[in-house]
Design a protein around this motif. Structure first.
Motif, PDB file in Angstrom:
ATOM      1  N   ILE A 131       2.643 -16.579  18.393  1.00  0.00           N
ATOM      2  CA  ILE A 131       2.064 -16.443  19.737  1.00  0.00           C
ATOM      3  C   ILE A 131       1.904 -14.970  20.101  1.00  0.00           C
ATOM      4  O   ILE A 131       0.852 -14.538  20.607  1.00  0.00           O
ATOM      5  N   GLU A 132       2.956 -14.196  19.826  1.00  0.00           N
ATOM      6  CA  GLU A 132       2.902 -12.769  20.151  1.00  0.00           C
ATOM      7  C   GLU A 132       1.794 -12.069  19.356  1.00  0.00           C
ATOM      8  O   GLU A 132       1.078 -11.213  19.884  1.00  0.00           O
ATOM      9  N   ALA A 133       1.670 -12.456  18.072  1.00  0.00           N
ATOM     10  CA  ALA A 133       0.611 -11.853  17.241  1.00  0.00           C
ATOM     11  C   ALA A 133      -0.772 -12.239  17.763  1.00  0.00           C
ATOM     12  O   ALA A 133      -1.701 -11.403  17.825  1.00  0.00           O
ATOM     13  N   GLY A 134      -0.943 -13.511  18.136  1.00  0.00           N
ATOM     14  CA  GLY A 134      -2.222 -13.986  18.654  1.00  0.00           C
ATOM     15  C   GLY A 134      -2.592 -13.322  19.960  1.00  0.00           C
ATOM     16  O   GLY A 134      -3.777 -13.027  20.214  1.00  0.00           O
ATOM     17  N   LEU A 188      10.389 -26.588  21.668  1.00  0.00           N
ATOM     18  CA  LEU A 188      11.243 -26.368  20.486  1.00  0.00           C
ATOM     19  C   LEU A 188      12.558 -25.680  20.874  1.00  0.00           C
ATOM     20  O   LEU A 188      13.633 -26.032  20.373  1.00  0.00           O
ATOM     21  N   LYS A 189      12.438 -24.722  21.757  1.00  0.00           N
ATOM     22  CA  LYS A 189      13.634 -24.002  22.184  1.00  0.00           C
ATOM     23  C   LYS A 189      14.612 -24.942  22.897  1.00  0.00           C
ATOM     24  O   LYS A 189      15.831 -24.919  22.643  1.00  0.00           O
ATOM     25  N   ALA A 190      14.069 -25.771  23.793  1.00  0.00           N
ATOM     26  CA  ALA A 190      14.911 -26.721  24.520  1.00  0.00           C
ATOM     27  C   ALA A 190      15.537 -27.743  23.575  1.00  0.00           C
ATOM     28  O   ALA A 190      16.706 -28.118  23.719  1.00  0.00           O
ATOM     29  N   ASN A 250      14.480 -22.065  13.909  1.00  0.00           N
ATOM     30  CA  ASN A 250      13.619 -21.263  13.028  1.00  0.00           C
ATOM     31  C   ASN A 250      12.139 -21.535  13.301  1.00  0.00           C
ATOM     32  O   ASN A 250      11.286 -20.613  13.276  1.00  0.00           O
ATOM     33  N   ASN A 251      11.806 -22.808  13.547  1.00  0.00           N
ATOM     34  CA  ASN A 251      10.420 -23.145  13.896  1.00  0.00           C
ATOM     35  C   ASN A 251      10.006 -22.477  15.211  1.00  0.00           C
ATOM     36  O   ASN A 251       8.866 -22.016  15.369  1.00  0.00           O
ATOM     37  N   TYR A 252      10.964 -22.452  16.141  1.00  0.00           N
ATOM     38  CA  TYR A 252      10.715 -21.789  17.425  1.00  0.00           C
ATOM     39  C   TYR A 252      10.448 -20.289  17.214  1.00  0.00           C
ATOM     40  O   TYR A 252       9.488 -19.735  17.774  1.00  0.00           O
ATOM     41  N   ILE A 253      11.287 -19.652  16.387  1.00  0.00           N
ATOM     42  CA  ILE A 253      11.127 -18.216  16.116  1.00  0.00           C
ATOM     43  C   ILE A 253       9.768 -17.937  15.473  1.00  0.00           C
ATOM     44  O   ILE A 253       9.054 -16.975  15.843  1.00  0.00           O
ATOM     45  N   LYS A 274      -0.924 -24.424  25.347  1.00  0.00           N
ATOM     46  CA  LYS A 274      -0.337 -25.529  24.565  1.00  0.00           C
ATOM     47  C   LYS A 274       0.727 -25.016  23.597  1.00  0.00           C
ATOM     48  O   LYS A 274       1.770 -25.642  23.401  1.00  0.00           O
ATOM     49  N   LEU A 275       0.423 -23.873  22.964  1.00  0.00           N
ATOM     50  CA  LEU A 275       1.402 -23.312  22.026  1.00  0.00           C
ATOM     51  C   LEU A 275       2.668 -22.843  22.736  1.00  0.00           C
ATOM     52  O   LEU A 275       3.786 -22.992  22.222  1.00  0.00           O
ATOM     53  N   ILE A 276       2.485 -22.257  23.914  1.00  0.00           N
ATOM     54  CA  ILE A 276       3.653 -21.817  24.697  1.00  0.00           C
ATOM     55  C   ILE A 276       4.518 -23.024  25.090  1.00  0.00           C
ATOM     56  O   ILE A 276       5.749 -22.991  25.010  1.00  0.00           O
ATOM     57  N   ALA A 277       3.833 -24.125  25.497  1.00  0.00           N
ATOM     58  CA  ALA A 277       4.569 -25.346  25.856  1.00  0.00           C
ATOM     59  C   ALA A 277       5.315 -25.895  24.648  1.00  0.00           C
ATOM     60  O   ALA A 277       6.463 -26.348  24.752  1.00  0.00           O
ATOM     61  N   LYS A 278       4.654 -25.869  23.490  1.00  0.00           N
ATOM     62  CA  LYS A 278       5.290 -26.336  22.257  1.00  0.00           C
ATOM     63  C   LYS A 278       6.489 -25.455  21.905  1.00  0.00           C
ATOM     64  O   LYS A 278       7.543 -25.950  21.496  1.00  0.00           O
TER      65      LYS A 278
END
Length: 533
Positions: free
Chosen positions: A459-462, A483-485, A450-453, A475-479
């Motif tokens: 990210i998409e909105a930004g 989370l997904k992994a 859920n945190n990943y979603i 950094k956000l993409i890496a985070k």
């Protein structure tokens, strides 16, 4: 006469007659060795064997004319000099099962010696017998009845014993094909032979020839209706053929014969697995009519009504089952929920509290109260009761199962994992601890997912409104990817615990629950796979 008929019956078994068949016998030839023996040889061929066999409903003497023509066609004038293959060839030509031939010589004016050879097509063995007769027809026929038929009896007995020994040796060596072949020969010689039927039932099962195993199991049941093994192999064969309804019925019969609880459990498990609810309830009630404390039947009926959400009907079965199996936490929970669904839970809770007021160390009642609170969604109260049980009964794995379950409901996953691990360690052969850990890691995975979603959405909105770019976006993409992994690894851990739980149980209702949960978590693993967007 009774003796003769008895011998004839043995003769029938020896050469493989079924009840509706007749054994075909051919008298090929009796040669005279001298002129004085001509009359005796002629009577043997024309009248004596015909007289002996004519009243038998088991045997058929092939017409002499037909036999004579076959012998003539063979080219042999003296069959005593022929070999076995030639005799068998004559027999095949006229459809004979047994061939008899020989010669007659004169011993004195009134006495003669008959030498007979008897060949069975089924066994390929030849028996030779000499016997002394007189010229009187009555006396001669009496000797034939006794000597010729008796030798056939001995002939058959020896063949059966020989094949049986071969079959047993092959069976003990787990050579199922040779065992089946040997006992089939025994069965051909004697279709009432119970050893042949017994070992053919098992040998064909081991060979994977389940229809044949069922066929011989049914013959065994007809002969020995109190022998549970025939019902069991019949049931197993039906299972292998995916005919679960027939398998359940056969296991039920086996249980009725010997009363072994494991067979009843097998019957119930098949019906549960096959979702035969009507048959399951009928079975349970029929058993409870004669055995009201049968826990297997009570549990089956309770679980079936409960799964159908017929809580009112489930309650009496659950109450009795819980009374007999005081430590069965799953039944206690179902009883508590059934009380809740029928507006009886509050009264039950007050009753349990009243009992504990006078006896605070009553572990059984405190379990009831803890599970009642859990069913009533009074989670903190449930957790407190389980903690008190931990103090009273610290070695009981069910206490830690209850603590883990309550902690999961309160979303205290780390605490729940600790309690579930203790439950697992205190009962390493049980499935419960592993199943609870699977639930913990599934729910933890959901939280991470859920945190990943949420982060993915941010990210998409930004990106769309140009507020995220450069190093901050990276950094956000890496985070997000981390989370997904992490969610993926957590879901995989849940599946590993589900796999272990499945190894620890064969209960159909638990296996069904594991299967459903596993399918759900596998889908989450797929969704959180690297590169999956």
């Amino acid at each position: 006469m009774k003796r003769i008929l008895g011998i004839f019956i043995i003769l029938s078994m020896a050469f493989g007659l079924f009840a509706e068949d007749k054994l075909k016998i051919a008298v090929l030839q009796f040669k005279k060795n001298d002129s004085d023996s001509q009359y005796i040889a002629g009577q043997l061929m024309k009248r004596d064997f015909k007289s002996i066999l004519k009243k038998s409903d088991k045997y058929e003497l092939i017409k002499q004319k037909k036999t004579d023509e076959a012998v003539k066609k063979s080219g042999y004038t003296n069959l005593m000099a022929a070999d076995k293959a030639d005799i068998l060839s004559i027999g095949d030509a006229i459809g004979a099962d047994i061939m008899i031939w020989g010669n007659v010589k004169t011993k004195s004016h009134e006495k003669f010696v008959i030498t007979s050879k008897i060949l069975s097509k089924k066994t390929g063995e030849i028996k030779v017998q000499s016997h002394e007769v007189t010229s009187k027809s009555k006396d001669r026929k009496a000797v034939l009845k006794k000597e010729i038929i008796d030798i056939l009896e001995k002939f058959s007995t020896g063949a059966i014993d020989n094949q049986k020994n071969l079959g047993l040796a092959a069976f003990d060596s787990r050579n199922w094909a040779d065992a089946a072949a040997a006992f089939e020969r025994v069965y051909e010689l004697d279709n009432q032979n119970i050893d042949a039927i017994f070992y053919l039932t098992q040998s064909y099962y081991m060979l994977g020839q389940y229809e044949k195993s069922i066929e011989f199991a049914e013959k065994g049941i007809a002969a020995e209706p109190e022998n549970k093994e025939y019902y069991i192999f019949k049931a197993r064969s039906f299972e292998k053929n995916d005919d679960l309804e027939q398998a359940a019925e056969a296991y039920k019969k086996a249980y009725e014969v010997c009363g072994e609880i494991a067979l009843l459990e097998k019957t119930v498990n098949i019906l549960v697995e096959n979702e035969e609810t009507e048959a399951l309830l009928e079975l349970a009630d029929s058993i409870l009519e004669t055995d009201e404390n049968n826990l297997i039947a009570l549990t089956a009926a309770a679980n079936t009504h409960y799964d159908l959400e017929d809580y009112e009907s489930a309650i009496p079965y659950l109450e009795k089952a819980v009374e007999l199996d005081e430590e069965n936490e799953a039944l206690q929970k179902k009883l508590a929920k059934s009380y809740s669904k029928t507006d009886r839970l509050d009264a039950a809770i007050e009753n349990y509290k009243s009992v504990l007021a006078s006896n605070p160390k009553n572990i059984k009642t405190r379990f009831y109260l803890a599970n009642a609170y859990r069913a009533n969604e009074q989670l903190k109260e449930a957790l407190n009761e389980f903690k008190e049980l931990q103090r009273l009964d610290p070695e009981n794995p069910k206490v830690y199962q209850g603590l883990a379950d309550a902690a999961i409901a309160l979303n205290k996953f780390e605490t729940a994992a600790e309690y579930a691990s203790v439950a697992k360690d205190k009962n390493p052969s049980g499935y419960e601890g592993y199943l609870l850990l699977a639930v913990v890691y599934e729910k933890k995975g959901y939280g991470i997912y859920n945190n990943y979603i949420t982060l993915e959405s941010d990210i998409e909105a930004g990106k769309q409104n140009a507020t995220l770019y450069g190093e901050k976006l990276d950094k956000l993409i890496a985070k997000r990817d981390n989370l997904k992994a992490k969610a993926n690894a957590t879901f995989k851990k849940s599946i590993s615990y589900l796999n272990q739980a499945a190894k620890q149980t064969d209960k159909p209702n638990i296996m069904k629950k594991i299967k459903t949960q596993k399918a759900r978590v596998k889908e989450l693993v797929k969704q959180t796979k690297a590169g999956q967007f």
